[in-house]
Design a protein around this motif. Sequence first.
Motif, mmCIF file in Angstrom:
data_model
loop_
_atom_site.group_PDB
_atom_site.id
_atom_site.type_symbol
_atom_site.label_atom_id
_atom_site.label_comp_id
_atom_site.label_asym_id
_atom_site.label_seq_id
_atom_site.Cartn_x
_atom_site.Cartn_y
_atom_site.Cartn_z
ATOM 1 N N ILE A 139 -4.222 18.207 -4.316
ATOM 2 C CA ILE A 139 -5.094 17.705 -5.372
ATOM 3 C C ILE A 139 -5.682 16.353 -5.005
ATOM 4 O O ILE A 139 -6.869 16.076 -5.250
ATOM 5 N N LEU A 140 -4.876 15.500 -4.402
ATOM 6 C CA LEU A 140 -5.298 14.127 -4.085
ATOM 7 C C LEU A 140 -5.987 14.030 -2.729
ATOM 8 O O LEU A 140 -6.356 12.937 -2.305
ATOM 9 N N ASN A 141 -6.138 15.181 -2.051
ATOM 10 C CA ASN A 141 -6.782 15.206 -0.726
ATOM 11 C C ASN A 141 -6.088 14.275 0.262
ATOM 12 O O ASN A 141 -6.734 13.555 1.036
ATOM 13 N N VAL A 142 -4.774 14.280 0.238
ATOM 14 C CA VAL A 142 -4.007 13.501 1.205
ATOM 15 C C VAL A 142 -3.979 14.273 2.513
ATOM 16 O O VAL A 142 -3.566 15.437 2.534
ATOM 17 N N PRO A 143 -4.441 13.678 3.603
ATOM 18 C CA PRO A 143 -4.451 14.404 4.876
ATOM 19 C C PRO A 143 -3.036 14.715 5.345
ATOM 20 O O PRO A 143 -2.077 14.053 4.959
ATOM 21 N N LYS A 144 -2.938 15.775 6.166
ATOM 22 C CA LYS A 144 -1.637 16.150 6.693
ATOM 23 C C LYS A 144 -1.070 15.029 7.552
ATOM 24 O O LYS A 144 -1.790 14.377 8.309
ATOM 25 N N ALA A 145 0.242 14.818 7.425
ATOM 26 C CA ALA A 145 0.903 13.776 8.200
ATOM 27 C C ALA A 145 0.987 14.187 9.663
ATOM 28 O O ALA A 145 0.961 15.381 9.999
ATOM 29 N N PHE A 192 4.305 12.378 -1.290
ATOM 30 C CA PHE A 192 3.945 13.295 -2.369
ATOM 31 C C PHE A 192 4.388 14.719 -2.025
ATOM 32 O O PHE A 192 4.433 15.117 -0.848
ATOM 33 N N HIS A 193 4.682 15.499 -3.067
ATOM 34 C CA HIS A 193 4.903 16.920 -2.842
ATOM 35 C C HIS A 193 3.589 17.552 -2.380
ATOM 36 O O HIS A 193 2.502 17.044 -2.675
ATOM 37 N N GLN A 211 0.859 -1.182 0.000
ATOM 38 C CA GLN A 211 0.000 0.000 0.000
ATOM 39 C C GLN A 211 0.893 1.229 0.000
ATOM 40 O O GLN A 211 1.816 1.335 0.818
ATOM 41 N N VAL A 212 0.662 2.120 -0.937
ATOM 42 C CA VAL A 212 1.541 3.264 -1.083
ATOM 43 C C VAL A 212 1.501 4.160 0.152
ATOM 44 O O VAL A 212 0.439 4.379 0.750
ATOM 45 N N ASN A 213 2.665 4.620 0.551
ATOM 46 C CA ASN A 213 2.773 5.594 1.639
ATOM 47 C C ASN A 213 2.588 6.989 1.040
ATOM 48 O O ASN A 213 3.507 7.527 0.419
ATOM 49 N N ARG A 214 1.432 7.577 1.215
ATOM 50 C CA ARG A 214 1.094 8.810 0.506
ATOM 51 C C ARG A 214 1.765 10.051 1.085
ATOM 52 O O ARG A 214 1.645 11.134 0.530
ATOM 53 N N ASN A 215 2.495 9.911 2.172
ATOM 54 C CA ASN A 215 3.142 11.078 2.777
ATOM 55 C C ASN A 215 4.309 11.607 1.952
ATOM 56 O O ASN A 215 4.808 12.699 2.210
#
Length: 911
Positions: A514-520, A507-508, A501-505
């Motif tokens: 854009i991808l709505n990745v929550p803040k780490a 990303f720039h 499972q990709v670790n989305r943290n």
Amino acid sequence: MRGIGVLRAGVLLIGFMSAVSAHADAAASSSTDLQLNNLRITNRAQCALDSDTPTDTAFIVVDGYNAGKLSYSLAKSVGLDPVGTSTQGMREFRIAVSRLTKTIMNRIFTGRLPLLPLNLKTSKLAQYNSLAAQCDKKTYCPELNSYLAKIWDNSEGAGVPWNKIDNFTAANFLKLSAKDRVGCQYIKKFSGLQGHLHTTELDVASLQDMAQSYISMEKNITSCEDQDGALDSRNAIIQLNLKTDSAFNTYGFDFWNSVKVYLSFAWRYSNIPAQVSPQMGELFKSIALEESIMMVSNGCKSIEKPSCDAETLSMNSIRELAKPGTNPADSFRENPEGPEKDTINKGAPGVNDDFLGTRGYKEASDWVENFRKNYVENRGSMKNRLQSAIQFLNVLSASMTAEELSEFVKPMALAGNYSNEHRDELYYLCTESRLAGDKRLDFMRTGIDTVKQMSVMQKAFEGSQKSLDDISAYFDEAEKGVIGFCDTLERQNIWNVANYQVNRNGFHTWAKEILNVPKAEPTAPEFQPMVFGAPLLVWNKEKGNEPANVICQTGMDCARRMTKAMVDLYAVSKYADAFLPVSGTVSSPDIFNPYADLKACKIYDPWYQTRRANKRLFADLTSTALFGWNALPMYIDVDFSAPKVTSLKQMIDNGSVKFDPSIQKSKMQYAALADFGPLVGAPCAVSIAPNSAKAFDFYAFNGITLNYCKASTDGTSVGESSGMVDNRTPKARSYCGGCSINFVGVASGTAMAASNILPINPIKLGIYFFRSIHRFVQAKKDKVNIPISSDVNLVKVAETYKKYGFIPEHCVNQLGAGVGCYQDLCAAKAAEAFERYTGKKVESLRSDGASGSITKALLIKSSLCDGEVRMKFNCSDDGSKFSTFEKFGGLYGKTKDCRNALGQTFFGGVK
């Protein structure tokens, strides 16, 4: 060079010592500095209309930081008190800006400087047109400066025929009287003297605030050239009030354009700054004036006529930064939506209700400080993003070709065994490349492609090793290789692995938005690119992989940073007109009128409510003619939906971004209402309407009412959700039932009981007609969307307050008309006309018994003469349609002394 610097400092030191006594006289303020214009109080609709009109009052927001910094450095170099010299430098900078601006304005008014037209398409000045087009928005243009130098020298008596400089004619010169026509005040605190900025509706309280502020004027304003050391010149706001003529609306925008052009030029050319500051004036010329001041309309009228383009919308977005506190502006985001989206989404804001919070600060300088702080932070953020992106792209493209960059990505990606970290970084690379560079997906690619078409971004690359076109071509080629490579990886299913499972943290930040990745989580480790041997790109080969020396570690890291740099350029381009120093003149956003851009882009129509009221009256009268005369239980209620802008289509026109509003047309909505009172003896009615939000509004006289509404999506109805009348099955409909004490129903029922046929029903006809007129009158009373304005003379308001000790209720309308307070509006307008004609003050007046309904007469006692003067004039009872008689202004002296003062004979003739 160092010796020259020391010599210059020595000369300046002599200036400090020798010019102190002469300085105060040179900076003496004009006696007209404290002149105030009438306050124009408007509602929303009128404010929108006023945006198309040139303003006669404006603010200059002054940031003295650069002047203070320059003075501080100079003082340290010559051994003076740095703090005291810095304070003096900021004060003299503020005074120099004020005096030069006033000088330019007065020279234009009196014909010493010609008007420079804003519209080059209609201008007949061949030389100016060519140079203005050639130097469009350049921060420095020697050709235009040489042209302006000839004009400026002529304004100071060079004596060159104007037609030798350009095709100047009398039409290019104003010929107003030679007196000082510019009031110029330093605002200590916002007060009732700026009452139009925080008054939505004129009333007793707002007028008393204006009166008290005027009476205690010295607490609120002073001359803009006041040298009081207690005044804050680091953050200052100057108010300019112009005494214009009746034709100002025809040339006003050219006037302001001329002021801005001459101001930027003369700041560096004229000797006026040196007159104000003999010791610092020459050094002031090195200050970027366009970054240190901002010219802002004082109210709803404009300095530049608003248009629906990127420059107008981005400049006007600055108003969000003028609100109290720290405002998270859209321009701060990694992926700003752009000013056009905000313009559509923000809806109808308040206006003239102090929405910028000016009166929330004890001192006006505190408001300026907050505004400039927010502005400088936003501008600094954008300049940093721009410069970092340009620098990185220049270094990257000079170090390797686009094809080489694509090849540098492949070795890591073609490894035999992939770790999860390896898969993650490849996933980041491919996802970000697809978002920004994939023409097939076109998520951001079209927007990035438009950056190179924008003149403002082309200018931002002046001085860059590579042009914007070169950088764009490099990005295109590199992304083509990276995206093709990512296609190969996807076919290999390298991410389709069990338990991965990709670790989305990683990303720039721009991609996370854009991808709505929550803040780490704060404790989460920061992503670091994978390292394989020596870094790919460094600043200095000798320093190796020291952290500050590494530009990017690997081909993947470099490719991702390239994509981020292009996204940064795209983000910066959306607000470049507002924050990048690419213009040769001072900026002038409409921060006090949020409807300037809304009207320009057709998002708000100030005349819609007026037209709607007229249309509804026509529809109501038509329904009255069709159904009002008989006892049929039928009524057609008609309403009109406003046109709506759904989007703004972006276009590039000669390097400028312009927007074309996509408008959903206005529609006529019908509701069929039936009153069953006449048939069943019950005062009940049913409405079938195209939507359930339709108000149940059957007749003018409703008493206790019980209503019920239900929406449905099947069956047959007279109305569709689109608002069009159709017999097909509608997309949505609603019906409402109501029982009320309905006088029309009772009257109709009585008529039906009296006859088995359809008799004429005069009661119903009268009520239908009354209802039509009633709805029209009520619609015209809309205090927000029907244009309304008042014109308040502060002197008259203060006089009224002093006379009564308060503002009487009956004076509100008279003072709102810009006149004094007397027994009625006609008398007030007559007194105003008398004072304007004679130049003397009215002491008292009384009605002449011979007054009629239109033609009226007053007996006026004044300082003109000993006795009374009879004034005859025309005026309707509501104060409208006022006019005086041509001969002697309708005046006749009742005494010999008064006739002599007027130059009259006993019979009213000319002596």
